[in-house]
Design a protein around this motif. Structure first.
Motif, PDB file in Angstrom:
ATOM      1  N   GLN A 148      31.180  39.174  40.030  1.00 19.61           N
ATOM      2  CA  GLN A 148      31.770  40.477  39.720  1.00 19.61           C
ATOM      3  C   GLN A 148      33.066  40.697  40.490  1.00 19.61           C
ATOM      4  O   GLN A 148      34.060  41.151  39.922  1.00 19.61           O
ATOM      5  N   GLY A 149      33.054  40.355  41.768  1.00 25.34           N
ATOM      6  CA  GLY A 149      34.240  40.560  42.598  1.00 25.34           C
ATOM      7  C   GLY A 149      35.439  39.800  42.064  1.00 25.34           C
ATOM      8  O   GLY A 149      36.504  40.386  41.817  1.00 25.34           O
ATOM      9  N   PHE A 150      35.261  38.500  41.864  1.00 23.04           N
ATOM     10  CA  PHE A 150      36.410  37.695  41.429  1.00 23.04           C
ATOM     11  C   PHE A 150      36.805  38.001  39.992  1.00 23.04           C
ATOM     12  O   PHE A 150      37.963  37.836  39.624  1.00 23.04           O
ATOM     13  N   SER A 151      35.847  38.436  39.152  1.00 24.74           N
ATOM     14  CA  SER A 151      36.299  38.743  37.786  1.00 24.74           C
ATOM     15  C   SER A 151      37.135  40.019  37.790  1.00 24.74           C
ATOM     16  O   SER A 151      38.039  40.159  36.981  1.00 24.74           O
ATOM     17  N   LYS A 152      36.866  40.921  38.727  1.00 25.17           N
ATOM     18  CA  LYS A 152      37.718  42.123  38.831  1.00 25.17           C
ATOM     19  C   LYS A 152      39.121  41.763  39.326  1.00 25.17           C
ATOM     20  O   LYS A 152      40.109  42.285  38.847  1.00 25.17           O
ATOM     21  N   THR A 153      39.185  40.872  40.330  1.00 25.62           N
ATOM     22  CA  THR A 153      40.479  40.659  40.988  1.00 25.62           C
ATOM     23  C   THR A 153      41.302  39.536  40.370  1.00 25.62           C
ATOM     24  O   THR A 153      42.528  39.600  40.387  1.00 25.62           O
ATOM     25  N   LEU A 154      40.637  38.479  39.859  1.00 26.97           N
ATOM     26  CA  LEU A 154      41.400  37.281  39.489  1.00 26.97           C
ATOM     27  C   LEU A 154      41.298  36.856  38.018  1.00 26.97           C
ATOM     28  O   LEU A 154      42.190  36.160  37.520  1.00 26.97           O
ATOM     29  N   ALA A 155      40.213  37.267  37.329  1.00 24.31           N
ATOM     30  CA  ALA A 155      40.020  36.767  35.961  1.00 24.31           C
ATOM     31  C   ALA A 155      41.185  37.166  35.064  1.00 24.31           C
ATOM     32  O   ALA A 155      41.673  38.291  35.149  1.00 24.31           O
ATOM     33  N   GLY A 156      41.619  36.231  34.249  1.00 23.09           N
ATOM     34  CA  GLY A 156      42.672  36.525  33.282  1.00 23.09           C
ATOM     35  C   GLY A 156      44.079  36.485  33.855  1.00 23.09           C
ATOM     36  O   GLY A 156      45.061  36.562  33.131  1.00 23.09           O
ATOM     37  N   LEU A 157      44.179  36.362  35.188  1.00 24.85           N
ATOM     38  CA  LEU A 157      45.499  36.313  35.817  1.00 24.85           C
ATOM     39  C   LEU A 157      46.236  35.040  35.385  1.00 24.85           C
ATOM     40  O   LEU A 157      45.637  33.973  35.343  1.00 24.85           O
ATOM     41  N   LYS A 158      47.522  35.164  35.096  1.00 28.72           N
ATOM     42  CA  LYS A 158      48.311  33.992  34.736  1.00 28.72           C
ATOM     43  C   LYS A 158      48.348  33.044  35.947  1.00 28.72           C
ATOM     44  O   LYS A 158      48.673  33.484  37.054  1.00 28.72           O
ATOM     45  N   GLY A 159      47.962  31.784  35.740  1.00 26.56           N
ATOM     46  CA  GLY A 159      47.930  30.841  36.856  1.00 26.56           C
ATOM     47  C   GLY A 159      46.508  30.558  37.321  1.00 26.56           C
ATOM     48  O   GLY A 159      46.265  29.550  37.969  1.00 26.56           O
ATOM     49  N   VAL A 160      45.575  31.441  36.998  1.00 21.94           N
ATOM     50  CA  VAL A 160      44.168  31.175  37.320  1.00 21.94           C
ATOM     51  C   VAL A 160      43.531  30.533  36.092  1.00 21.94           C
ATOM     52  O   VAL A 160      43.338  31.171  35.063  1.00 21.94           O
ATOM     53  N   VAL A 161      43.229  29.236  36.201  1.00 23.25           N
ATOM     54  CA  VAL A 161      42.734  28.490  35.041  1.00 23.25           C
ATOM     55  C   VAL A 161      41.259  28.797  34.775  1.00 23.25           C
ATOM     56  O   VAL A 161      40.839  28.967  33.635  1.00 23.25           O
ATOM     57  N   ALA A 162      40.461  28.879  35.846  1.00 23.84           N
ATOM     58  CA  ALA A 162      39.032  29.127  35.662  1.00 23.84           C
ATOM     59  C   ALA A 162      38.417  29.578  36.972  1.00 23.84           C
ATOM     60  O   ALA A 162      38.894  29.226  38.055  1.00 23.84           O
ATOM     61  N   ILE A 163      37.364  30.377  36.858  1.00 28.55           N
ATOM     62  CA  ILE A 163      36.555  30.753  38.020  1.00 28.55           C
ATOM     63  C   ILE A 163      35.157  30.237  37.722  1.00 28.55           C
ATOM     64  O   ILE A 163      34.544  30.646  36.737  1.00 28.55           O
ATOM     65  N   ARG A 164      34.688  29.291  38.535  1.00 32.32           N
ATOM     66  CA  ARG A 164      33.378  28.676  38.258  1.00 32.32           C
ATOM     67  C   ARG A 164      32.438  28.951  39.431  1.00 32.32           C
ATOM     68  O   ARG A 164      32.740  28.586  40.570  1.00 32.32           O
ATOM     69  N   ILE A 165      31.317  29.587  39.137  1.00 34.52           N
ATOM     70  CA  ILE A 165      30.397  29.981  40.201  1.00 34.52           C
ATOM     71  C   ILE A 165      28.967  29.663  39.796  1.00 34.52           C
ATOM     72  O   ILE A 165      28.514  30.026  38.708  1.00 34.52           O
ATOM     73  N   LYS A 166      28.273  28.926  40.642  1.00 33.05           N
ATOM     74  CA  LYS A 166      26.829  28.718  40.464  1.00 33.05           C
ATOM     75  C   LYS A 166      26.209  28.870  41.844  1.00 33.05           C
ATOM     76  O   LYS A 166      26.493  28.068  42.741  1.00 33.05           O
ATOM     77  N   GLY A 167      25.393  29.900  42.017  1.00 36.28           N
ATOM     78  CA  GLY A 167      24.859  30.166  43.339  1.00 36.28           C
ATOM     79  C   GLY A 167      25.995  30.400  44.310  1.00 36.28           C
ATOM     80  O   GLY A 167      26.926  31.162  44.027  1.00 36.28           O
TER      81      GLY A 167
END
Ligand code: PLP
Length: 391
Positions: free
Chosen positions: A304-323
């Motif tokens: 939730q935190g990173f999708s609020k701050t970084l998701a969709g930002l130009k230059g951020v290719v992917a946010i991958r989180i497992k545990g």
């Protein structure tokens, strides 16, 4: 020897997710000694297990019975559904044991040159056999001649392995990470392991999982393959198993559970009373403090935190989180972010050139998770607003 490019900081004290340097400055540790210190630093249960065991017995050798080793083997077998265990002192050694098992298994089937399928992006260690199995050419270059008996395919691609089967009757095993660690926290399709399992069954190959980074609760289950509901024949562990005390393990099951006969493999230090006492304490603490559900709770907080701050930002290719395996892939190399984070008293790691990797301890507080999210997001935004460096 100049084989490490170290950051200019010396830590002298730790407590939980905090570290202090020799100037008395406090840092938040989101690396955890590279997925090792799941319980954080100087956890009281671990410290007292080390002190107490050191007063009784540290080492005797595998010439004799070792009841703590027996107890640890039984515990790991019970948690994993495997059947037998061999203990060593590192991840690379655990994988060496797996590779030797695959070769013995191959010879037992009459295969003269048993071959193991490995993947691109994989990291399996720095010994000659395990660096040969590793995908990154930078890790292999200069160490030729490499060890024969490996075939490489792309990660997260079952068809590529199936296609090898006909031309390569010498294949006896597939060795993969359920999620790549050093390779950049790449999470394969949810059915990757299930499909690998049935491919291995069809051809009588061993499915060998390297859970040195993903194991011991890192993904919110004891072992990452438990998310897929499948089962390997060989499982390798190290890193989090000892919370910083060196210990590795190779577990086996089914037709290879008892393939190492007396004299076929060994280790002087492997599975000594001190290391096993500590690993047992790690497991008991994860159980008694309900840390697996806590890992999943923290996973949600980071998602939730990173999708609020970084998701969709130009230059951020992917946010991958497992545990508590977190990878933030950028569109450019970003190794320098580790020293920028250090200036903000945060330890992060960058792997695979462009992936910020976070492996915080399971005992992290909500407030500590929020600081990690805030500082990393700030650093990424700042970095991406600069002109892109030459690739
Ligand atoms: C760290 C790691 C290894 C190697 O472990 P060492 O203890 O450094 O030898 C092997 N496989 C994976 C997946 C790892 O993350």
């Amino acid at each position: 020897m100049p084989n490490y490019a170290r950051l200019p900081v010396t830590f002298v004290k730790g407590e939980g997710a905090w570290l202090w340097d020799d100037q008395g400055i406090r840092y938040l540790d989101a690396v955890g000694g590279i997925a090792v210190c799941c319980l954080g630093h100087t956890h009281h249960a671990i410290t007292s297990a080390i002190c107490d065991q050191a007063k009784h017995l540290i080492h005797t050798s595998n010439l004799y019975q070792i009841s703590l080793q027996q107890e640890l083997a039984e515990k790991l077998v019970q948690l994993s559904g495997m059947e037998t265990a061999f203990f060593c002192n590192s991840g690379a050694e655990a994988n060496e044991a797996a590779i030797k098992i695959a070769r013995l298994y191959g010879h037992s089937r009459g295969v003269a040159e048993p071959t193991i399928v490995v993947t691109e992006g994989a990291f399996h260690g720095r010994t000659l056999a395990t660096l040969t199995a590793t995908g990154n050419p930078k890790i292999r270059d200069g160490f030729e001649p490499l060890v024969p008996g490996f075939l490489r395919v792309p990660y997260n691609n079952v068809t590529a392995i199936a296609d090898l089967a006909e031309q390569h009757p010498e294949i006896v095993a597939v060795l993969v990470e359920p999620i790549t660690g050093e390779g950049g926290v790449v999470i394969p399709n949810h059915d990757y392991l299930i499909k690998l399992r049935s491919l291995c069954d069809r051809h009588n190959w061993l499915l060998m999982l390297d859970e040195i980074q993903t194991g011991m609760g890192r993904t919110g289950k004891w072992f990452a393959y438990q998310h897929a509901g499948t089962h390997p024949e060989v499982l390798t562990l190290a890193k989090g198993l000892g919370n910083g005390l060196p210990i590795g393990a190779c577990l086996a099951r089914g037709k290879v559970a008892d393939i190492f006969k007396p004299g076929k493999h060994g280790s002087t230090f492997g599975g000594n009373p001190l290391a096993c006492r500590v690993a047992l304490t790690v497991i008991k603490t994860i159980e008694s403090d309900d840390l697996l559900p806590r890992v999943l709770e923290l996973e949600q907080r980071f998602v939730q935190g990173f999708s609020k701050t970084l998701a969709g930002l130009k230059g951020v290719v992917a946010i991958r989180i497992k545990g508590l395996m977190i990878g933030i892939e950028l569109d450019r190399s970003c190794g320098q972010l580790a020293s920028k984070a250090l200036q903000k008293q945060l330890l992060i790691n960058v792997t695979a050139e462009r992936v910020i990797r976070l492996l915080p301890p399971f005992i992290l507080s909500d407030a500590q998770a929020d600081s990690i999210i805030a500082i990393v997001s700030h650093l990424v935004k700042e970095y991406l607003s600069l002109p892109a460096p030459h690739q």
